[in-house]
Write a protein that holds these residues in place. Structure first.
Motif, PDB file in Angstrom:
ATOM      1  N   LEU A 276       0.792  -1.226   0.000  1.00  6.68           N
ATOM      2  CA  LEU A 276       0.000   0.000   0.000  1.00  6.68           C
ATOM      3  C   LEU A 276       0.820   1.270   0.000  1.00  6.68           C
ATOM      4  O   LEU A 276       0.280   2.357  -0.128  1.00  6.68           O
ATOM      5  N   GLY A 277       2.140   1.125   0.191  1.00  8.02           N
ATOM      6  CA  GLY A 277       2.983   2.308   0.178  1.00  8.02           C
ATOM      7  C   GLY A 277       2.921   3.120   1.453  1.00  8.02           C
ATOM      8  O   GLY A 277       3.442   4.232   1.515  1.00  8.02           O
ATOM      9  N   VAL A 278       2.277   2.590   2.483  1.00  6.42           N
ATOM     10  CA  VAL A 278       2.204   3.308   3.760  1.00  6.42           C
ATOM     11  C   VAL A 278       2.617   2.367   4.884  1.00  6.42           C
ATOM     12  O   VAL A 278       2.557   1.150   4.747  1.00  6.42           O
TER      13      VAL A 278
ATOM     14  N   VAL B  19      -1.782   0.899  13.873  1.00  2.00           N
ATOM     15  CA  VAL B  19      -2.439   2.185  13.662  1.00  2.00           C
ATOM     16  C   VAL B  19      -1.956   2.830  12.373  1.00  2.00           C
ATOM     17  O   VAL B  19      -0.753   3.032  12.177  1.00  2.00           O
ATOM     18  N   LEU B  20      -2.900   3.127  11.500  1.00  2.00           N
ATOM     19  CA  LEU B  20      -2.569   3.778  10.222  1.00  2.00           C
ATOM     20  C   LEU B  20      -3.136   5.180  10.223  1.00  2.00           C
ATOM     21  O   LEU B  20      -4.321   5.380  10.477  1.00  2.00           O
ATOM     22  N   GLU B  21      -2.261   6.166   9.900  1.00  2.00           N
ATOM     23  CA  GLU B  21      -2.775   7.521   9.773  1.00  2.00           C
ATOM     24  C   GLU B  21      -3.178   7.751   8.320  1.00  2.00           C
ATOM     25  O   GLU B  21      -4.046   8.553   8.020  1.00  2.00           O
ATOM     26  N   ASP B  22      -2.512   7.045   7.422  1.00  2.00           N
ATOM     27  CA  ASP B  22      -2.668   7.247   6.003  1.00  2.00           C
ATOM     28  C   ASP B  22      -3.137   5.932   5.378  1.00  2.00           C
ATOM     29  O   ASP B  22      -2.576   4.887   5.679  1.00  2.00           O
ATOM     30  N   ASN B  23      -4.140   6.000   4.539  1.00  2.00           N
ATOM     31  CA  ASN B  23      -4.731   4.764   4.032  1.00  2.00           C
ATOM     32  C   ASN B  23      -5.247   4.979   2.610  1.00  2.00           C
ATOM     33  O   ASN B  23      -6.274   5.630   2.403  1.00  2.00           O
ATOM     34  N   PRO B  24      -4.532   4.455   1.595  1.00  2.00           N
ATOM     35  CA  PRO B  24      -4.944   4.720   0.210  1.00  2.00           C
ATOM     36  C   PRO B  24      -6.332   4.208  -0.152  1.00  2.00           C
ATOM     37  O   PRO B  24      -6.962   4.744  -1.064  1.00  2.00           O
TER      38      PRO B  24
ATOM     39  N   ASP C 260     -13.524   8.583  13.574  1.00  2.00           N
ATOM     40  CA  ASP C 260     -12.383   8.498  14.490  1.00  2.00           C
ATOM     41  C   ASP C 260     -11.185   9.245  13.908  1.00  2.00           C
ATOM     42  O   ASP C 260     -11.207   9.689  12.774  1.00  2.00           O
ATOM     43  N   ASP C 261     -10.105   9.320  14.718  1.00  2.00           N
ATOM     44  CA  ASP C 261      -8.952  10.121  14.279  1.00  2.00           C
ATOM     45  C   ASP C 261      -7.870   9.315  13.577  1.00  2.00           C
ATOM     46  O   ASP C 261      -6.849   9.867  13.167  1.00  2.00           O
ATOM     47  N   ALA C 262      -8.067   8.005  13.489  1.00  2.00           N
ATOM     48  CA  ALA C 262      -7.068   7.166  12.804  1.00  2.00           C
ATOM     49  C   ALA C 262      -7.721   5.830  12.468  1.00  2.00           C
ATOM     50  O   ALA C 262      -8.879   5.600  12.811  1.00  2.00           O
ATOM     51  N   TYR C 263      -6.947   4.987  11.751  1.00  2.00           N
ATOM     52  CA  TYR C 263      -7.421   3.618  11.501  1.00  2.00           C
ATOM     53  C   TYR C 263      -6.661   2.721  12.441  1.00  2.00           C
ATOM     54  O   TYR C 263      -5.434   2.699  12.429  1.00  2.00           O
TER      55      TYR C 263
ATOM     56  N   MET D 212       4.031  12.572 -10.367  1.00  2.00           N
ATOM     57  CA  MET D 212       3.391  11.268 -10.172  1.00  2.00           C
ATOM     58  C   MET D 212       2.696  11.276  -8.818  1.00  2.00           C
ATOM     59  O   MET D 212       3.284  11.548  -7.802  1.00  2.00           O
ATOM     60  N   GLY D 213       1.417  10.994  -8.830  1.00  2.00           N
ATOM     61  CA  GLY D 213       0.660  10.986  -7.580  1.00  2.00           C
ATOM     62  C   GLY D 213       0.989   9.767  -6.746  1.00  2.00           C
ATOM     63  O   GLY D 213       1.931   9.041  -7.010  1.00  2.00           O
ATOM     64  N   ARG D 214       0.147   9.521  -5.760  1.00  2.00           N
ATOM     65  CA  ARG D 214       0.365   8.382  -4.870  1.00  2.00           C
ATOM     66  C   ARG D 214       0.356   7.071  -5.647  1.00  2.00           C
ATOM     67  O   ARG D 214      -0.379   6.922  -6.626  1.00  2.00           O
TER      68      ARG D 214
END
Lengths: 192, 173
Positions: free
Chosen positions: A92-94, A111-116, A163-166, B1-3
């Motif tokens: 996922l790159g995160v 805990v994920l802050e960023d989630n594509p 919520d504030d995060a995953y 290039m985006g994400r």
């Protein structure tokens, strides 16, 4: 045989074929939308997303083991770190943070802050009870089962629900030590 | 290039989507499964074409829209352009991708020739069915994109010449 050096999440992600995340996000969104239309019951949609994730996880684990050079994890703590820093990053790159360990060391949170998966996504009121990212918990469960860890994976926090995060809770139920279930795992991951 | 994400994520959900619709939800109604897959593709096509044309003026004619699909759109999705565009000048266009990325993981196994008849088809019919089910999604994407650009059409795929894949666009008058 020389021990393979495990690669960092960034290194593996840089080495795999990558695509525009938009295609992924929009495809996933369209699938969820179609499932809601076809299955009607939110709980059924959650179940199907989990099942799809499980099936994907069962296949992704081979690619993960082959490309990351990760060898057998010593304990569940190491497993969790590897998922958070290498596994999630590679696909996922995160990355995620591992927190909230219980006393036995068999249960933790990712805990994920960023989630594509959720870029540009908003849930309408008609979707209360939908775990939009349920495919992800299924993937983790499926992948871990292939390395002989039976787990229970559930959502604690979900930004789409306010919520504030995953936050995903991963609980190890059973770990098999026998070798008979390792048939499909490349040599690098087997204790010799 | 985006994400970016790993290509295996996209392939993974596409394969699972086809499997879920063909084997679990509509196991005995493959045509319904096909329609759902095409519909999912359609939604994605509409949204992608909207995003990729945000900063440009509307296309002046159908050919311009088709060329956009062949070049910029295909490039965004597959990092290459359509290799060959043909038309009969009567509203049908054939977009040929000589090595369609999404089919490279779906293999077609030649079935063993058990009959005496040497003209037996080499493609296993079950594998061909699966490959075809995987094409409803990209056909839907193309139809969604073109429809959003003002070109109502029907899109089908032809894989008689693997690994090339031809998408046949028939413009609706």
């Amino acid at each position: 045989m020389a021990k393979l050096v495990p690669r960092s999440g960034d290194a593996v992600f840089a080495s795999v074929e990558r695509v525009n995340a938009e295609l992924f996000t929009l495809t996933y969104g369209a699938i969820v939308r179609q499932l809601i239309t076809d299955l009607e019951e939110t709980e059924e949609v959650n179940k199907q997303l989990d099942q799809m994730g499980y099936n994907i996880g069962v296949r992704l684990i081979d690619e993960f083991l082959a490309k990351s050079n990760v060898s057998r994890c010593v304990d569940f703590k190491e497993t969790a770190e590897v998922i958070a820093k290498v596994g999630l990053k590679m696909f996922l790159g995160v990355t995620a943070t591992v927190t909230n360990w219980d006393a036995e060391g068999t249960s933790c949170s990712l805990v994920l802050e960023d989630n594509p998966l959720v870029d540009f996504v908003e849930l309408p009121d008609t979707c209360q009870g939908l775990y939009y990212c349920n495919i992800l918990s299924g993937v983790i469960r499926g992948a871990l089962e292939m390395v002989s860890m039976k787990t229970e994976v559930s959502w604690v926090r979900d930004m789409l629900r306010g919520d504030d995060a995953y936050e995903i809770r991963v609980k190890l139920l059973k770990q098999q030590m026998g070798r008979d279930r390792f048939a499909s795992i490349p040599q690098a991951a087997v204790i010799l | 290039m985006g994400r970016e994400v790993a290509e295996s994520c996209v392939e993974g959900i596409m394969i699972e989507m086809v499997s879920a619709y063909c084997s679990r939800f509509y196991a005995n109604k493959q045509d319904l499964a096909a329609r759902r897959l095409e519909s999912i593709g359609f939604q994605v096509g509409v949204q992608l074409s909207e995003r990729y044309t945000m900063d440009r003026p509307r296309f002046t004619d159908h050919l311009e829209a088709i060329k956009f699909i062949c070049k910029d759109f295909w490039n965004e999705l597959f990092k290459k352009q359509i290799d060959n565009l043909k038309t009969n000048h009567k509203g049908t266009f054939v977009l040929q991708d000589n090595r369609f990325r999404w089919l490279t993981r779906v293999s077609i196994h030649p079935s063993p020739i058990t009959q005496a008849d040497s003209a037996a088809p080499l493609v296993d019919s079950r594998a061909a069915l699966t490959a075809n089910m995987h094409l409803y999604f990209p056909c839907g994407i193309i139809r969604g994109a073109l429809t959003n650009l003002g070109v109502p059409c029907a899109v089908s795929a032809d894989i008689s010449n693997l690994p090339a894949c031809s998408f046949v666009v028939r413009i609706k008058v």
